[in-house]
Scaffold this motif. Structure first.
Motif, PDB file in Angstrom:
ATOM      1  N   ALA A 203       0.837  -1.208   0.000  1.00 57.58           N
ATOM      2  CA  ALA A 203       0.000   0.000   0.000  1.00 57.58           C
ATOM      3  C   ALA A 203       0.869   1.254   0.000  1.00 57.58           C
ATOM      4  CB  ALA A 203      -0.917  -0.016   1.207  1.00 57.58           C
ATOM      5  N   ARG A 204       1.976   1.208   0.741  1.00 61.75           N
ATOM      6  CA  ARG A 204       2.883   2.365   0.752  1.00 61.75           C
ATOM      7  C   ARG A 204       3.475   2.593  -0.631  1.00 61.75           C
ATOM      8  NH1 ARG A 204       8.133   2.715   0.815  1.00 61.75           N
ATOM      9  NH2 ARG A 204       8.419   0.496   1.328  1.00 61.75           N
TER      10      ARG A 204
ATOM     11  N   GLU B  78       3.229   5.679  -3.708  1.00 61.41           N
ATOM     12  CA  GLU B  78       4.378   6.313  -4.351  1.00 61.41           C
ATOM     13  C   GLU B  78       4.371   6.113  -5.853  1.00 61.41           C
ATOM     14  OE1 GLU B  78       7.703   4.584  -2.362  1.00 61.41           O
ATOM     15  OE2 GLU B  78       7.318   5.601  -0.447  1.00 61.41           O
ATOM     16  N   GLY B  79       3.260   5.543  -6.385  1.00 61.03           N
ATOM     17  CA  GLY B  79       3.125   5.415  -7.835  1.00 61.03           C
ATOM     18  C   GLY B  79       3.245   4.021  -8.394  1.00 61.03           C
TER      19      GLY B  79
ATOM     20  N   ASP C 144       5.800   0.079 -18.076  1.00 60.20           N
ATOM     21  CA  ASP C 144       6.541   1.334 -17.972  1.00 60.20           C
ATOM     22  C   ASP C 144       7.841   1.075 -17.213  1.00 60.20           C
ATOM     23  OD1 ASP C 144       7.569   3.835 -17.472  1.00 60.20           O
ATOM     24  OD2 ASP C 144       5.735   4.659 -16.599  1.00 60.20           O
ATOM     25  N   PRO C 145       8.998   1.219 -17.866  1.00 59.24           N
ATOM     26  CA  PRO C 145      10.263   0.919 -17.172  1.00 59.24           C
ATOM     27  C   PRO C 145      10.548   1.849 -15.999  1.00 59.24           C
ATOM     28  CG  PRO C 145      10.676   1.952 -19.301  1.00 59.24           C
ATOM     29  CD  PRO C 145       9.215   1.641 -19.256  1.00 59.24           C
ATOM     30  N   GLN C 146       9.831   2.978 -15.899  1.00 61.03           N
ATOM     31  CA  GLN C 146      10.039   3.908 -14.801  1.00 61.03           C
ATOM     32  C   GLN C 146       9.130   3.610 -13.611  1.00 61.03           C
ATOM     33  OE1 GLN C 146      12.601   5.977 -15.150  1.00 61.03           O
ATOM     34  NE2 GLN C 146      12.848   5.092 -17.194  1.00 61.03           N
ATOM     35  N   ARG C 147       8.269   2.608 -13.746  1.00 63.46           N
ATOM     36  CA  ARG C 147       7.278   2.337 -12.707  1.00 63.46           C
ATOM     37  C   ARG C 147       7.642   1.076 -11.933  1.00 63.46           C
ATOM     38  NH1 ARG C 147       0.791   2.996 -13.861  1.00 63.46           N
ATOM     39  NH2 ARG C 147       0.276   3.661 -11.736  1.00 63.46           N
ATOM     40  N   THR C 148       7.233   1.020 -10.673  1.00 61.91           N
ATOM     41  CA  THR C 148       7.409  -0.179  -9.856  1.00 61.91           C
ATOM     42  C   THR C 148       6.140  -1.016  -9.933  1.00 61.91           C
ATOM     43  OG1 THR C 148       8.944   0.885  -8.329  1.00 61.91           O
ATOM     44  CG2 THR C 148       7.748  -1.035  -7.502  1.00 61.91           C
TER      45      THR C 148
END
Length: 369
Positions: free
Chosen positions: A260-261, A265-266, A302-306
């Motif tokens: 959830a945290r 953060e995206g 998206d390579p910038q996303r977790t």
């Protein structure tokens, strides 16, 4: 100048000269000098652009916040180091004459430098035994090894068994139990899956590729076959060694609370179950990308996303995290899967009609209701 710098030119630049020629090839698109005219500013005081600069020709003025000035001449010992590397910049840099500079993406450069320094002793040690260091570098350039301690890698090489293989030889077969994984040391191989009476080509493997690991991670039969396309050499790593040396440092797990945290953060939920399972109930805004299609459809991510991967037991999501790490993505697995959650948390996570996304063929995603 429009051609990349030669190895001879790179060897005078510190710490760029620590990198291997294989790593220089990765940087090749960035190794083209850039020209500035006299009077042009290279960067401003306080600038935070994440680039690493080297002066290649001409004269450059560096002026700090107190007005103190330093003139750098290309070819001097000072010019062989990065220009005002601290961010935000502690200097303004202005060309005193027509100059040429090298500008490297700092994140890429630092990643390669950290990797090289971490593995340098290991590479030298193995080189002394007659190993093909360029092959080792190709293997270790796999993003998943960014998370593996050099000591684990050294142990892994000690426990691998080298096998000579021939063209058309099948290394693993779909449906068989997995007791090991392999690394391709030389040659090329093809990954194929039986789909009824047809066969689907999933990928062509090149030197440095790891294969057969999904069955170990998910504790399931092999989901594809791998056949050599030409003569080569593979290295075999037993299941227990793989789980201890590679899975443990690569597959990071999180609790629902930690997830959830990360969502705040995206990050995004990635449901790696079958579409039928996903449609019965899934997390809000989750993207469904079944594990067996993940390698094929990862280009939609998206390579910038977790990504937070989940499934029923946690085994498929562990496989997904390992695969995504190989591809350079940041990913975590929900610890022990949704079935391990208390009923109230499971019902809060999965909803029958919540919106989400489906990965479709043709390189697109579409919303699901």
């Amino acid at each position: 100048m429009s051609h990349p710098l030669s190895p001879e030119q790179l060897r005078s630049l510190t710490p760029l000269n620590v990198l291997s020629e294989l790593q220089w090839r990765e940087l090749r698109p960035q190794l083209v000098p850039q020209l500035l005219l006299a009077g042009q500013r290279l960067f401003a005081l306080g600038e935070q652009t994440a680039l690493t600069y080297y002066l290649l020709s001409g004269e450059l003025l560096l002026r700090d916040g107190q007005g103190a000035e330093l003139v750098l001449q290309a070819g001097s010992p000072e010019s062989c180091h990065p220009l005002s590397p601290t961010l935000p910049r502690l200097h303004e840099a202005v060309a005193l004459s027509d100059i040429s500079v090298l500008a490297l993406d700092s994140a890429t450069f630092n990643r390669l430098l950290t990797w090289r320094l971490s593995y340098q002793d290991l590479l030298l040690e193995l080189q002394d035994t007659g190993e093909d260091v360029e092959w080792l570098e190709a293997l270790l350039a796999n993003p998943l090894f960014n998370k593996v301690p050099p000591g684990n890698v050294r142990s892994m090489f000690q426990r691998m068994q080298s096998l000579s293989v021939q063209a058309d030889q099948r290394i693993i077969s779909q449906g068989e139990l997995g007791d090991c994984c392999y690394f391709l040391k030389s040659g090329r191989a093809e990954v194929m899956r039986d789909e009824g009476s047809a066969q689907q080509v999933l990928a062509e493997l090149e030197v440095g590729a790891c294969f057969g690991e999904e069955a170990l991670l998910a504790d399931r039969p092999r989901n594809a076959s791998v056949t050599m396309l030409e003569d080569g050499v593979v290295l075999r790593l037993d299941r227990d060694d793989f789980l201890a040396l590679l899975k443990a440092p690569v597959v990071h797990e999180v609790s629902l609370g930690e997830g959830a945290r990360l969502l705040g953060e995206g990050a995004q939920w990635l449901d790696v179950r079958q579409q039928e399972e996903y449609e019965r109930a899934h997390a809000l805004q989750a993207l469904n990308m079944p594990l067996h299609l993940l390698r094929l459809k990862a280009r939609l991510l998206d390579p910038q996303r977790t990504y937070l991967c989940y499934c029923d037991s946690g085994k498929r999501s562990a496989s997904a995290v390992f695969l995504l790490s190989e591809l350079g993505f940041s990913a975590y697995a929900l610890r022990d899967g949704v079935d391990a959650l208390p009923a109230v948390q499971r019902d809060g996570l999965l909803c029958e009609t919540g919106s989400g996304y489906l990965a479709r063929s043709g390189g697109r995603t579409e919303r699901s209701g």
